[in-house]
Scaffold this active site. Structure first.
Site, PDB file in Angstrom:
ATOM      1  N   GLU A 119     -12.519   3.019  -1.273  1.00 40.34           N
ATOM      2  CA  GLU A 119     -12.141   4.195  -2.062  1.00 40.34           C
ATOM      3  C   GLU A 119     -11.751   3.837  -3.493  1.00 40.34           C
ATOM      4  O   GLU A 119     -11.986   4.628  -4.399  1.00 40.34           O
ATOM      5  CB  GLU A 119     -10.986   4.931  -1.375  1.00 40.34           C
ATOM      6  CG  GLU A 119     -11.429   5.589  -0.061  1.00 40.34           C
ATOM      7  CD  GLU A 119     -10.297   6.276   0.669  1.00 40.34           C
ATOM      8  OE1 GLU A 119      -9.142   6.221   0.191  1.00 40.34           O
ATOM      9  OE2 GLU A 119     -10.570   6.855   1.730  1.00 40.34           O
ATOM     10  N   VAL A 120     -11.130   2.692  -3.667  1.00 40.23           N
ATOM     11  CA  VAL A 120     -10.713   2.290  -5.015  1.00 40.23           C
ATOM     12  C   VAL A 120     -11.659   1.198  -5.508  1.00 40.23           C
ATOM     13  O   VAL A 120     -11.757   0.126  -4.893  1.00 40.23           O
ATOM     14  CB  VAL A 120      -9.257   1.777  -5.016  1.00 40.23           C
ATOM     15  CG1 VAL A 120      -8.862   1.295  -6.406  1.00 40.23           C
ATOM     16  CG2 VAL A 120      -8.301   2.874  -4.539  1.00 40.23           C
ATOM     17  N   HIS A 131      -6.927  -5.987   2.021  1.00 41.24           N
ATOM     18  CA  HIS A 131      -5.848  -5.386   2.813  1.00 41.24           C
ATOM     19  C   HIS A 131      -5.290  -6.464   3.748  1.00 41.24           C
ATOM     20  O   HIS A 131      -6.057  -7.143   4.450  1.00 41.24           O
ATOM     21  CB  HIS A 131      -6.376  -4.252   3.697  1.00 41.24           C
ATOM     22  CG  HIS A 131      -6.882  -3.051   2.972  1.00 41.24           C
ATOM     23  ND1 HIS A 131      -6.136  -1.896   2.825  1.00 41.24           N
ATOM     24  CD2 HIS A 131      -8.077  -2.796   2.394  1.00 41.24           C
ATOM     25  CE1 HIS A 131      -6.844  -0.987   2.175  1.00 41.24           C
ATOM     26  NE2 HIS A 131      -8.037  -1.504   1.901  1.00 41.24           N
ATOM     27  N   HIS A 166     -10.084  -5.363  -3.423  1.00 41.27           N
ATOM     28  CA  HIS A 166      -8.736  -5.551  -2.862  1.00 41.27           C
ATOM     29  C   HIS A 166      -8.828  -6.013  -1.422  1.00 41.27           C
ATOM     30  O   HIS A 166      -9.660  -5.556  -0.654  1.00 41.27           O
ATOM     31  CB  HIS A 166      -7.892  -4.282  -2.972  1.00 41.27           C
ATOM     32  CG  HIS A 166      -8.575  -3.033  -2.505  1.00 41.27           C
ATOM     33  ND1 HIS A 166      -9.513  -2.373  -3.262  1.00 41.27           N
ATOM     34  CD2 HIS A 166      -8.471  -2.332  -1.358  1.00 41.27           C
ATOM     35  CE1 HIS A 166      -9.953  -1.309  -2.606  1.00 41.27           C
ATOM     36  NE2 HIS A 166      -9.353  -1.266  -1.441  1.00 41.27           N
ATOM     37  N   ASP A 194       0.844  -1.194   0.000  1.00 39.23           N
ATOM     38  CA  ASP A 194       0.000   0.000   0.000  1.00 39.23           C
ATOM     39  C   ASP A 194       0.882   1.248   0.000  1.00 39.23           C
ATOM     40  O   ASP A 194       1.882   1.324   0.702  1.00 39.23           O
ATOM     41  CB  ASP A 194      -0.919  -0.006   1.239  1.00 39.23           C
ATOM     42  CG  ASP A 194      -2.073   0.968   1.091  1.00 39.23           C
ATOM     43  OD1 ASP A 194      -3.218   0.518   0.960  1.00 39.23           O
ATOM     44  OD2 ASP A 194      -1.826   2.203   1.086  1.00 39.23           O
ATOM     45  N   ILE A 195       0.475   2.232  -0.775  1.00 35.78           N
ATOM     46  CA  ILE A 195       1.280   3.454  -0.923  1.00 35.78           C
ATOM     47  C   ILE A 195       1.253   4.293   0.353  1.00 35.78           C
ATOM     48  O   ILE A 195       2.182   5.059   0.618  1.00 35.78           O
ATOM     49  CB  ILE A 195       0.793   4.256  -2.164  1.00 35.78           C
ATOM     50  CG1 ILE A 195       1.875   5.180  -2.662  1.00 35.78           C
ATOM     51  CG2 ILE A 195      -0.500   4.996  -1.889  1.00 35.78           C
ATOM     52  CD1 ILE A 195       1.631   5.708  -4.078  1.00 35.78           C
TER      53      ILE A 195
HETATM   54  P1  AMP Z   1      -9.864   1.253   0.248  1.00 33.47           P
HETATM   55  O1  AMP Z   1     -10.124   2.464   1.091  1.00 33.47           O
HETATM   56  O2  AMP Z   1     -10.213  -0.018   0.930  1.00 33.47           O
HETATM   57  O3  AMP Z   1     -10.468   1.388  -1.135  1.00 33.47           O
HETATM   58  O4  AMP Z   1      -8.287   1.186   0.088  1.00 33.47           O
HETATM   59  C1  AMP Z   1      -7.595   1.734  -0.991  1.00 33.47           C
HETATM   60  C2  AMP Z   1      -6.139   1.654  -0.655  1.00 33.47           C
HETATM   61  O5  AMP Z   1      -5.406   1.839  -1.834  1.00 33.47           O
HETATM   62  C3  AMP Z   1      -5.661   2.726   0.334  1.00 33.47           C
HETATM   63  O6  AMP Z   1      -5.109   2.090   1.490  1.00 33.47           O
HETATM   64  C4  AMP Z   1      -4.622   3.499  -0.463  1.00 33.47           C
HETATM   65  O7  AMP Z   1      -3.530   3.928   0.323  1.00 33.47           O
HETATM   66  C5  AMP Z   1      -4.211   2.487  -1.514  1.00 33.47           C
HETATM   67  N1  AMP Z   1      -3.685   3.052  -2.746  1.00 33.47           N
HETATM   68  C6  AMP Z   1      -4.242   4.006  -3.505  1.00 33.47           C
HETATM   69  N2  AMP Z   1      -3.483   4.248  -4.584  1.00 33.47           N
HETATM   70  C7  AMP Z   1      -2.427   3.399  -4.509  1.00 33.47           C
HETATM   71  C8  AMP Z   1      -1.282   3.148  -5.334  1.00 33.47           C
HETATM   72  N3  AMP Z   1      -1.062   3.834  -6.470  1.00 33.47           N
HETATM   73  N4  AMP Z   1      -0.388   2.219  -4.932  1.00 33.47           N
HETATM   74  C9  AMP Z   1      -0.583   1.531  -3.797  1.00 33.47           C
HETATM   75  N5  AMP Z   1      -1.650   1.706  -2.977  1.00 33.47           N
HETATM   76  C10 AMP Z   1      -2.559   2.629  -3.332  1.00 33.47           C
END
Ligand code: AMP
Ligand code: ZN
Length: 116
Positions: free
Chosen positions: A94-95, A101, A99, A30-31
């Site tokens: 958010e994405v 975690h 995914h 995770d970034i």
């Molecule tokens: P969620 O809130 O469950 O959708 O988690 C999305 C996760 O994606 C967050 O923990 C972000 O920090 C992570 N994230 C977003 N963009 C990137 C990226 N380019 N590379 C790695 N992690 C990312």
């Protein structure tokens, strides 16, 4: 899917710190890590969320869970970890690409949820 951040990461179009890859799953750090170990494991094919899955997705859903322990132990969390799949607005996703975690480290990750 053409305009999906995690599809682009899985395909190598956007750089990531790769942790694991097989025929169904790609995993990367995770970034913005919330714990010393914070890996994201994703299906290589686009699935928007856990709310979009069908029985046909069972192989990749099973693979995501079955590689989690290996990823935790190989990345600094050998005594356990927490697996989280945020789903939709209520889940705080958010994405919009499914995914898992995988969070941990050498100290406990803490309470499962904060009181609201
Ligand atoms: P969620 O809130 O469950 O959708 O988690 C999305 C996760 O994606 C967050 O923990 C972000 O920090 C992570 N994230 C977003 N963009 C990137 C990226 N380019 N590379 C790695 N992690 C990312
Ligand atoms: Zn995608």
């Amino acid at each position: 899917m053409t305009d999906c951040l995690f599809c682009k990461i899985a395909q190598g179009e956007i750089p990531s710190r790769k942790a694991y890859e097989d025929d169904l799953v790609y995993a990367f750090h995770d970034i913005h890590p919330l714990r010393p170990t914070h890996i994201l494991a994703i299906p290589k094919k686009h699935i928007a969320s856990l709310a979009e899955t069908t029985a046909a997705d069972e192989p990749v859903l099973g693979r995501l869970l079955s590689v989690a322990w290996q990823l935790a132990t190989e990345n600094g969390s050998p005594d356990g970890f927490r697996a989280i799949i945020n789903t939709g607005r209520i889940g705080g996703q958010e994405v919009p690409h499914l995914h898992l975690h995988i969070v941990g480290g050498e100290t406990p990750v803490g309470p499962m949820l904060c009181k609201i």
